[in-house]
Design an enzyme around this catalytic site. Structure first.
Site, PDB file in Angstrom:
ATOM      1  CB  CYS A  42     -15.022  51.025 -22.400  1.00  0.00           C
ATOM      2  SG  CYS A  42     -16.118  50.608 -21.021  1.00  0.00           S
ATOM      3  CB  CYS A  47     -17.254  47.594 -21.041  1.00  0.00           C
ATOM      4  SG  CYS A  47     -15.492  47.784 -21.223  1.00  0.00           S
ATOM      5  CD  GLU A 181     -17.450  39.132 -21.428  1.00  0.00           C
ATOM      6  OE1 GLU A 181     -17.270  39.400 -20.234  1.00  0.00           O
ATOM      7  OE2 GLU A 181     -17.065  39.881 -22.363  1.00  0.00           O
ATOM      8  N   GLY A 261      -8.141  37.695 -29.662  1.00  0.00           N
ATOM      9  CA  GLY A 261      -7.237  38.622 -29.001  1.00  0.00           C
ATOM     10  C   GLY A 261      -7.288  40.013 -29.602  1.00  0.00           C
ATOM     11  CB  ALA A 340     -16.530  40.576 -13.957  1.00  0.00           C
ATOM     12  CG  HIS A 434     -29.636  32.499   5.577  1.00  0.00           C
ATOM     13  ND1 HIS A 434     -29.051  31.518   4.801  1.00  0.00           N
ATOM     14  CD2 HIS A 434     -30.886  32.045   5.881  1.00  0.00           C
ATOM     15  CE1 HIS A 434     -29.897  30.522   4.655  1.00  0.00           C
ATOM     16  NE2 HIS A 434     -31.015  30.812   5.303  1.00  0.00           N
TER      17      HIS A 434
END
Length: 457
Positions: A42, A47, A181, A261, A340, A434
């Site tokens: 990561c 990440c 990505e 993978g 995500a 809003h």
């Protein structure tokens, strides 16, 4: 019997670091063995650098719409600057991870470890044997490279972060989140980008509207999608890599990347010596408390194959320490995990897809599609999609899926409500903020369509 340590952790990635630090905090004598860099996939090659590169690639979209807001932009991109800045940041994080381990007294051993038995570890380079009351395997996973002729001419996500220069073009094999990505990254940085995938649409297993919405977004950004095809072989007759596809077509690319993978990092660990049970895919079989078939050996993170996500590994490491060293048995719930995809457009999702939910009983589906407000002054036609899936007649929320700007940030907050078992009325009671895209989730008046007895109405 006395041991050198209460706990030896093999692998200083997210799960291993959290487990070691927490165990030491509870008074255990802990050593963590890492052969590469502290921080794991990561922090070092996953990440964190990926998200930094995603940010870099998104400036192109911002520059494209800037003129509609009155800005005149003349920008250029320098790859070496990004690579150097990335390296500076991950080095900072690596130092922080190491410091957080050292504060509670964890000993960091920079070596390769092999398991020699239920309580034994051998340091390969140091030639030293360690004993521990418990061992924790947290060695993560590595990119899978297909066994095809010329595979050595391709790269994986590991190498993609540190290419000496941006290629003129790149072919990415795969249809998962890593593939899309990196396609987003390279295309956003000006590289002619293609994806080749054996399926008929990217992101298998995600909600269909998210898949098709992302497909349209990738195409709009000039990314070529080659479906129902694979790479049969690679060759390098010159500067370019020549790819031969399964349909016999050949084409040259500046680089070829495999995003096909990941596989658990268990090779050469010696787990068979200790009698640890392994799954057919090479993962380590564990129970709900991350304990293997050998009572003194545990495993957390990607190496177990439960959910290959950093926050999951961290939670598993934490709960392992709580269970074993704080007499507080905790089991991680893997059934409801927000996810995500930092592509462009971005995706955030939690819960059941529409297809999955329809097999569970009668459901209502609410869908909103609209242009993101940031594009409203430009000629961009891309649509944002928000989908809410509930039990029939406004019952419990079963799934939420978002495609578009800010999807990941939104889904993290939505996950709190979904995890608490919120129903449609709970969403309806929330006053809309809003103008925002997220307000669509709390202003749905009626289902876009419903499923009754397994049929879409």
């Amino acid at each position: 019997m006395t041991f050198d340590y209460d706990l030896v952790v093999i692998g200083a990635g997210s799960g291993g670091v959290r487990a070691a630090r927490m165990a030491a905090t509870y008074g255990a004598k802990v050593a963590i063995v890492e052969e590469f860099r502290v921080g794991g996939t990561c922090v070092i090659r996953g990440c964190v650098p990926k998200k930094l590169y995603v940010y870099a690639s998104r400036f192109k979209d911002q520059f494209d719409i800037a003129e509609s807001f009155g800005w005149q932009v003349d920008a250029s991109f320098d790859w070496p600057t990004l690579v150097a800045a990335k390296e500076k940041e991950i080095s900072r994080l690596e130092h922080a991870y190491a410091s957080n381990l050292e504060k509670p007294g964890v000993e960091i051993i920079r070596d390769r470890a092999e398991v020699t038995g239920p309580n034994g570890v051998r340091l390969v380079r140091g030639g030293r044997d360690l004993t521990a009351r418990r061992l924790l395997i947290a060695t993560g996973a590595r990119p899978f490279i297909p066994e095809i002729p010329g595979a050595e001419f391709g790269i994986s996500s590991n190498e993609a972060f540190d290419l000496p220069a941006l290629p003129r073009s790149i072919l990415i094999e795969g249809g998962g989140y890593i593939a899309v990505e990196f396609a987003t990254i390279f295309a956003g940085l000006g590289v002619d980008t293609s994806i080749v995938y054996r399926g008929d649409c990217v992101l298998r297993g995600f909600d269909e509207d998210m898949r098709r919405g992302l497909e349209a977004g990738l195409t709009e950004r000039g990314i070529r999608l080659i479906y129902q095809t694979t790479i049969a072989s690679l060759a390098k007759p010159g500067d370019d890599v020549l790819a031969t596809f399964s349909d016999g077509v050949t084409a040259p690319f500046g680089a070829v990347m495999f995003a096909t993978g990941r596989r658990p990092n268990v090779d050469g660990l010696g787990l068979e010596t200790a009698g640890v049970k392994m799954g057919p895919d090479g993962t380590i079989v564990v129970d709900q408390y991350s304990q293997t078939s050998v009572s003194s050996i545990y495993a957390v993170g990607d190496v177990t194959g439960r959910a290959q996500l950093t926050p999951v590994a961290i939670r598993e490491g934490w709960y392992f320490a709580e269970t074993v060293f704080n007499d507080n048995p905790l089991a991680v719930d893997h059934s409801l995990i927000p996810t995500a995809v930092f592509s462009e457009p971005e995706i955030g999702t939690i819960g059941l897809t529409e297809t999955e939910a329809a097999t569970h009983g009668d459901i209502d589906v609410y869908v909103a599609r609209f242009r993101p407000m940031q594009n409203s002054l430009s000629d961009r036609t891309e649509r944002m999609v928000l989908k809410l899936i509930t039990e029939q007649d406004g019952g419990k929320v079963l799934g939420v899926h978002i495609l578009g700007p800010g999807a990941a940030e939104m889904i993290q907050l939505v996950a709190i409500a979904v995890g608490m078992g919120a129903d449609k009325a709970d969403f309806d009671r929330t006053i809309a903020l809003h103008p925002s895209a997220a307000e669509e989730l709390v202003t749905f008046k009626a289902p876009s369509y419903i499923y009754r007895n397994g049929h879409k109405v």
